[in-house]
Write an enzyme that holds these catalytic residues in place. Structure first.
Site, PDB file in Angstrom:
ATOM      1  N   PHE A  87       0.844  -1.191   0.000  1.00 17.54           N
ATOM      2  CA  PHE A  87       0.000   0.000   0.000  1.00 17.54           C
ATOM      3  C   PHE A  87       0.881   1.243   0.000  1.00 17.54           C
ATOM      4  O   PHE A  87       2.075   1.186   0.313  1.00 17.54           O
ATOM      5  CB  PHE A  87      -0.924  -0.032   1.220  1.00 17.54           C
TER       6      PHE A  87
ATOM      7  N   ASN B 102       1.592   3.704   1.823  1.00 19.77           N
ATOM      8  CA  ASN B 102       2.408   4.170   2.956  1.00 19.77           C
ATOM      9  C   ASN B 102       3.322   3.092   3.537  1.00 19.77           C
ATOM     10  O   ASN B 102       3.918   3.291   4.595  1.00 19.77           O
ATOM     11  CB  ASN B 102       1.515   4.741   4.062  1.00 19.77           C
ATOM     12  N   LYS B 103       3.459   1.977   2.844  1.00 16.22           N
ATOM     13  CA  LYS B 103       4.302   0.891   3.351  1.00 16.22           C
ATOM     14  C   LYS B 103       5.774   1.088   2.933  1.00 16.22           C
ATOM     15  O   LYS B 103       6.100   1.897   2.086  1.00 16.22           O
ATOM     16  CB  LYS B 103       3.786  -0.462   2.835  1.00 16.22           C
ATOM     17  N   ASN B 104       6.662   0.294   3.550  1.00 16.71           N
ATOM     18  CA  ASN B 104       8.094   0.382   3.240  1.00 16.71           C
ATOM     19  C   ASN B 104       8.353   0.179   1.752  1.00 16.71           C
ATOM     20  O   ASN B 104       9.204   0.833   1.160  1.00 16.71           O
ATOM     21  CB  ASN B 104       8.885  -0.669   4.012  1.00 16.71           C
TER      22      ASN B 104
END
Length: 375
Positions: free
Chosen positions: A181, A183-185
């Site tokens: 997604f 906002n993930k790493n």
């Protein structure tokens, strides 16, 4: 409002743009060669046999439960301190979520002791969620799985390359699920990955990912197959090559990104350790972590006090969040409610501070100084 310091910032540059352009010019934009390459690279990075790219982590969790044979009214033990998708996947199978508490205010992962208390003759599996990129205590959890013949699904949405005893999270249980997604790493906008060392699960996952069809469009377009059968009731859970191409670039950046996050976490910890009114979860963690987020837990707090502090930080231009509202208290899960004292306190008292690789030392100092002034 525009924050001076956002909660998260994408680690994107012209390389992701060029990767998308290259796919568009290739004239193959759905599941194809870039998806295959992304899967292979991801599997190699985690030292796992198989990886299946999917539309998001939610569908990876759903597929995982289908693969391990979850049926109607089976019980699945899971945390409530997680994003709701972890639990929704259980309900997609018409199975029963059995909520377990977290270990402590310092360790926000599911409690092995509470898992053991919740096991019944209807329990079929345990979903662990490696909160913030920090490993659940997998040794006793795997021991319980062996003792009671249970399957383990790892929700590793926060944890690419995080480790437990030197082994990558997501590769310890039967199946691991990852999120890409925005906002993930690792970000592809939307996207997910299912990983496993089981060839049986891998082949079944590929089948269920694409309508239960015995061949996919790319295989037929390349002449590897001219027809197909549908042998199971599958889903449209595919990733496309546009997102996979972005994912490949993100994989090339991930190690440097995680190194920077580790340094930022060290700055936070050194500047906040002496603040008596907060707890820093996982402060003494020695395992490698993705450091997806940086949470703090307020002492002697409640929902109202926490929100007041968040509002004051916002007024100073610092964006924060809450990871997470407790799933077992959502209206849709009221029939499955059970008292979870530690989870409920944390859900009302936790604040997630900004964490991303571009965050500077000066910005961390501004955040910590502002927080101390408010407290």
């Amino acid at each position: 409002m525009m924050y001076k310091i956002p909660l998260f910032d994408l680690n994107f540059d012209s390389r992701e743009e060029q990767a998308v352009i290259d796919v568009l010019r290739s004239k193959w934009i759905s599941t194809g060669p870039k998806t295959i390459e992304f899967e292979e690279r991801f599997a190699k990075l985690l030292n796992v046999e198989h990886a299946v790219a999917v539309a998001n982590c939610t569908v990876a969790l759903h597929l995982a439960l289908k693969l391990i044979g979850i049926k109607s009214n089976d019980e699945i033990i899971c945390p409530a301190l997680t994003f709701v998708a972890t639990v929704n996947a259980i309900r997609y199978c018409n199975a029963i979520p059995v909520f377990a508490d977290i270990s402590s205010l310092e360790n926000l992962t599911i409690s092995p002791e509470d898992i053991e208390r919740k096991i019944t003759d209807r329990t079929k599996a345990i979903i662990v969620m490696h909160y913030g990129g920090f490993a659940c205590n997998m040794n006793p959890i795997m021991g319980l799985a062996r003792k009671h013949n249970l399957k383990i699904v790892e929700d590793a949405c926060h944890a690419p390359l995080s480790e437990f005893n030197g082994k990558k999270l997501g590769t310890i249980g039967d199946i691991g699920c990852f999120s890409f997604f925005s906002n993930k790493n690792i970000s592809t906008g939307e996207g997910g990955m299912l990983v496993t060392n089981s060839s049986e699960y891998y082949n079944e996952a590929k089948l269920l990912r694409s309508h239960g069809m015995t061949s996919m469009s790319y295989e037929r377009a390349k002449g590897h197959s001219s027809e197909y059968d549908v042998i199971e009731l599958g889903f449209n859970y595919r990733m496309d090559d546009l997102r996979a191409a972005i994912g490949i670039i993100q994989l090339q950046k991930i190690k440097e990104d995680l190194t920077k996050r580790e340094q930022i976490r060290h700055e936070y910890v050194s500047q906040l350790s002496a603040v008596e009114s907060i707890i820093i979860p996982f402060k003494d963690n020695k395992e490698f972590s993705s450091n997806y987020i940086f949470p703090i837990v307020l002492k002697d707090s409640n929902f109202k006090k926490r929100n007041m502090i968040r509002e004051q930080l916002s007024q100073k231009g610092i964006q924060t969040s809450v990871h997470y509202p407790s799933v077992h208290k959502f209206s849709i899960y009221k029939d499955f409610y059970t008292k979870l004292s530690i989870t409920e306190y944390v859900a009302d008292s936790i604040i997630t501070l900004p964490m991303y690789s571009k965050l500077s030392k000066d910005e961390v100092s501004f955040i910590t100084t502002t927080l101390k002034e408010i407290l």
